[in-house]
Write an enzyme that holds these catalytic residues in place. Structure first.
Site, PDB file in Angstrom:
ATOM      1  N   VAL A   1       0.844  -1.188   0.000  1.00 33.23           N
ATOM      2  CA  VAL A   1       0.000   0.000   0.000  1.00 33.23           C
ATOM      3  C   VAL A   1       0.881   1.241   0.000  1.00 33.23           C
ATOM      4  CG1 VAL A   1      -1.913   1.166   1.103  1.00 33.23           C
ATOM      5  CG2 VAL A   1      -1.813  -1.301   1.094  1.00 33.23           C
ATOM      6  N   THR A   2       1.252   1.734   1.186  1.00 33.93           N
ATOM      7  CA  THR A   2       2.072   2.948   1.205  1.00 33.93           C
ATOM      8  C   THR A   2       3.482   2.615   0.737  1.00 33.93           C
ATOM      9  OG1 THR A   2       0.842   3.529   3.172  1.00 33.93           O
ATOM     10  CG2 THR A   2       2.701   4.915   2.607  1.00 33.93           C
ATOM     11  N   GLN A   3       3.837   3.035  -0.462  1.00 36.66           N
ATOM     12  CA  GLN A   3       5.195   2.812  -0.951  1.00 36.66           C
ATOM     13  C   GLN A   3       6.052   4.066  -0.830  1.00 36.66           C
ATOM     14  OE1 GLN A   3       6.856  -0.132  -2.020  1.00 36.66           O
ATOM     15  NE2 GLN A   3       5.134  -0.751  -0.746  1.00 36.66           N
ATOM     16  N   SER A   4       5.414   5.188  -0.601  1.00 36.36           N
ATOM     17  CA  SER A   4       6.175   6.415  -0.362  1.00 36.36           C
ATOM     18  C   SER A   4       5.274   7.379   0.390  1.00 36.36           C
ATOM     19  CB  SER A   4       6.629   7.024  -1.677  1.00 36.36           C
ATOM     20  OG  SER A   4       5.515   7.300  -2.483  1.00 36.36           O
TER      21      SER A   4
END
Lengths: 263, 297, 269
Positions: C32-35
């Site tokens: 999900v949160t990659q950055s």
């Protein structure tokens, strides 16, 4: 045996609003040998009578450590107790891993309470056939809880469950006021004396049939609490305690100590 | 009970020919054996109280609580089978958490009552389960203020949690009672358990809906007195009184559900005992009337 | 003509080569949160003789844009600990809600507070909270779904001694007399170490000294960190509880040093 239509399962209320299967499960607790627990301001102790199936067999254990700070005494179906004991061990370990502290004893007891209640409300399940005394220490001090097959859990000052436990409870009620101020040794002696009340005629406390479990807590000077981990004592380790409550000593040493407490 | 032996009362979710679910009625019997619980909704808060019969001298005093907190602003008390009550409270807490996960705001009392009513009702539908052996009283104070949305970091939306309209009155004290059937109503004063008849009679004498409505502190004292009155019928057993209260943000509990402070509870108990004694002196003939009532039942 | 959905609207394979279909696979870890997107910068904290001071500015940046200027990045837990968040703000909000639920759960079992024991025994202290967050962050990392934050936890431990520790998006956790996340670890940490290099040093610091050091560090961070703000929050945690101020303004700034800095922006000298 008296049978009725309402005692086949744990999902049927009787017209009086009772659930017989749960009440019968409570009877299974009374089949187990007696266990006693007492809590003071500094310690929580469990004492138990162990049974052997025959002369040459070993004695069935009655006290089990759960975690560093908690132990249980069981009366009833030992195999059911193991299910609960394993569950409690897992919960304590999980709590220690995620929070880095001893699991509060009440939270632990509430969890087995909830687990047991479910078995009284669903078809195809049966109530646990075991009662527990849970003794432990946490940040708020020593605690003693009783657990019943119905899922009822209550915090006690002292209690006894199992065969003929009423006599032990009578002893505990009589001496109730003394317990809070008791030290470690004195608390164990009270426990053993209560246990003796429940013995069958001609039976004695021996190093073979007696178990003692102790957990304690003390406040260190820097405000932190120091825990005496729950430990079970068997065999020769309980000899001194048994001797100290032997009948011939009752009048002498034991009475004297009782006086100390009152004063 | 004429129905016994007809077979329609042997399993849950079965209708008898005259349209009754006997297992639910039997569950109500379990409630009627339990210690009395009451709830009072007054103009600035809610009071919950319960009579805890002391079954053994060996119980640790005051350690075994029967009134539970749900979220921060709700309280639940129940009469009947205590393990069932604990399960019910667990469910209430799950519902409150699920509501927060979805809406980022505390669950309103009415919505919690609705969900719990639905949960109770589900246990009357299947042969594979039994109904709850409790009647629960749910009290809460829904915030009247604009409260932040959970997780809000800045000044946030102007409308506040749940999109409150301007100039409209929001929140306030609420009280519901949920029965084993899943049926629930909102109440000004609710009572259940062994002493419910006497408690209801006393509750009806209070001015809870009118303009001269009771203050929260008066309600605490009335609650204590009513539990003592309701206990009167079975003098033999000792009991412990447990009470909790919920006020608005500007009241003594600041919108939270809390145990009534020891000092106030003891004062309320002192007054309750005094009131009881006075009653006993005053009217011997009323005692007779009560006896008469019982005969009719 | 290639009619498969994967090819819709795509350049022709015969001209541009085959599409790399590995992007479309749905096996492999869910991510999900990659950055991080909207971010907060440094959080700094230092221990003193009877507690901890912790501070963070009120800015949430969208890349290099100073997007939100009233974002509170210090969160109070159970009236006894403070959690400071750097990194992604939406993940911070998730954690804030999660900790709120944890606090509600914890209050169910806690004994009623009395005048003698305002923080009742059996509630989670800062050390317990930090351990919990570390497990949470490490688990999310192993799920390939990290919460993109650097976190400082300030409070007291089981022995009521000052406690300060950090945990990051990988679950890495450590403790020190002073700690800083983000740019602060380069800019503020050396200054704080001058005052509290060891636990013994920290135990000699007074509350006033600690607050002054932290305020000085916040000023240096505002001078040097382009993603920072001169409005900030500061909290002092002691046995008595948490004192949190959320709308502080950096005072007595001096930008004289800026004239001597060369080599950036549109300067031609």
């Amino acid at each position: 045996m008296f049978r009725n239509n309402y005692d086949n399962d744990s999902v049927t209320f009787s017209p009086q609003g009772r659930i017989f299967q749960v009440e019968y499960a409570a009877e299974a607790v009374k089949q187990g040998s007696v266990v006693v627990g007492i809590a003071s301001k500094t310690h929580a102790v469990l004492v138990a009578i162990k049974r052997n199936a025959e002369e040459l067999s070993s004695y069935q254990k009655k006290l089990f450590p759960i975690d560093e700070h908690v132990g249980i005494a069981i009366a009833g179906l030992t195999s059911d107790a193991r299910v609960l004991s394993n569950f409690m061990k897992q919960q304590c370990l999980g709590h220690r891993l995620t929070y880095g502290r001893n699991m509060p004893v009440r939270s632990l007891v509430d969890m087995i309470g909830s687990k047991a209640q479910v078995n009284t409300q669903h078809y195809g399940k049966r109530p646990y056939g075991v009662g527990l005394l849970v003794a432990g220490v946490d940040e708020s001090g020593p605690h003693l809880f009783e657990f019943q097959p119905s899922g009822m859990t209550e915090e006690m000052q002292a209690f006894a469950i199992g065969a003929r436990s009423q006599m032990a409870r009578t002893y505990l009620e009589k001496n109730l006021d003394a317990f809070a101020a008791c030290g470690r040794e004195e608390l164990v002696r009270h426990g053993l004396k209560a246990l003796k009340e429940s013995l069958v005629q001609d039976r004695e406390l021996t190093v073979e049939n007696t178990s003692v479990g102790i957990a304690g807590v003390s406040k260190a000077e820097d405000g932190s609490t120091k825990v005496e981990p729950f430990k079970v004592f068997d065999g020769q380790d309980v000899n001194a305690w048994i001797e100290s409550v032997a009948d011939n000593k009752e009048g002498g040493a034991a009475e004297g100590e009782g006086m100390d407490v009152d004063g | 009970m004429t129905s016994i032996g007809t077979g329609y009362d042997l399993a849950n979710s079965i209708f008898s020919p005259d349209g009754r679910n006997f297992q639910v009625e039997y569950a109500v019997k379990a409630v009627e054996n339990g210690g009395t619980s009451i709830g009072i909704r007054c103009k600035d808060g809610v009071v919950l109280a319960v009579e805890k019969v002391v079954a053994s001298k060996l119980l640790k005093h005051g350690a075994n609580k029967r009134i539970a907190t749900v979220d921060r602003h709700l309280g639940v008390v129940y009469s009947g089978m205590v393990p069932d009550g604990r399960h019910f409270v667990d469910r209430a807490r799950d519902e409150a958490r699920a509501w927060r996960d979805t809406f980022k705001t505390p669950i309103p009392t009415a919505d919690l009552a609705s969900r719990l009513g639905g949960y109770m009702q589900a246990y009357t539908l299947y042969q594979s389960v039994r109904p709850f052996g409790i009647t629960a009283i749910v009290g809460g104070f829904d915030s009247e203020l604009d409260t932040p949305v959970d997780g809000e970091v800045g000044s946030g939306p102007k409308c506040g949690a749940g999109g409150k309209g301007e100039g409209k009155k929001h929140g306030g004290p609420f009280l519901y009672m949920i029965e084993p059937s899943g049926l629930y109503w909102g109440y000004y004063g609710a009572a259940t358990g062994k002493g419910r008849q006497a408690a209801k009679a006393e509750l009806e004498k209070l001015d809870l809906s009118g303009s001269g409505a009771l203050s929260l502190e008066e309600a605490v004292k009335e609650a204590a007195r009513i539990i003592y009155v309701a206990h009167d019928d079975n003098k033999d057993k000792e009991f412990e009184l447990e009470m909790s209260w919920i006020s608005g943000a500007d009241g003594p509990t600041k919108g939270k559900h809390q145990e009534v402070p020891k000092a106030l509870r003891e004062e309320a108990e002192r007054l309750a005992k005094k009131a009881i004694e006075k009653d006993l002196e005053g009217d011997d003939d009323e005692e007779e009337k009560k006896e008469g009532d019982k005969m009719e039942e | 003509m290639d009619h498969r959905p994967q090819a819709w609207g795509r350049p022709r394979d015969d001209v541009y080569g085959a599409y790399d279909a590995s992007y479309l696979q749905n096996s492999g870890p869910k991510t999900v949160t990659q950055s991080p997107v909207v971010t907060g910068t440094s959080v700094i904290a230092i221990k003193f003789n009877e507690g901890v001071v912790i501070a963070a500015d009120n800015l949430a940046s969208y890349g290099s844009l100073a997007r939100f200027t009233d974002v509170k990045r210090l969160r109070v837990f159970l009236d006894s600990s403070v959690v400071g968040f750097g990194g992604d703000v939406s993940d911070m909000q998730f954690l804030d809600r999660h900790l709120n639920e944890l606090a509600i759960d914890e209050a169910y079992d806690a004994a009623e507070p009395t005048p003698e024991t305002p923080t009742s025994p059996g509630t989670l202290n800062a050390a317990n909270l930090h351990k919990y967050l570390q497990k949470l962050m490490y688990r999310r990392r192993n799920d390939f779904d990290p919460l993109w934050n650097q976190i400082l936890v300030a409070g007291l431990d089981a022995a009521s001694k000052p406690f300060l520790a950090s945990v990051d998006l990988r679950g890495t956790a450590f403790t020190s007399p002073s700690l800083a996340t983000g740019f602060g670890s380069a800019l503020a940490q050396p200054i704080m170490r001058k005052y509290a290099a060891t636990e013994e040093d920290a135990a000699r610091l007074t509350r006033e000294q600690a607050v002054d050091v932290v305020k000085e560090c916040m000023k240096v961070l505002f001078y040097r960190d382009a993603r920072s703000l001169d409005k900030y929050s500061i909290a002092v945690v002691t046995k008595a509880g948490v004192e949190l101020k959320e709308n502080e303004q950096l005072e007595r700034q001096s930008w004289a040093f800026a004239e001597r800095i060369k080599g950036y922006g549109t300067q031609t000298v």
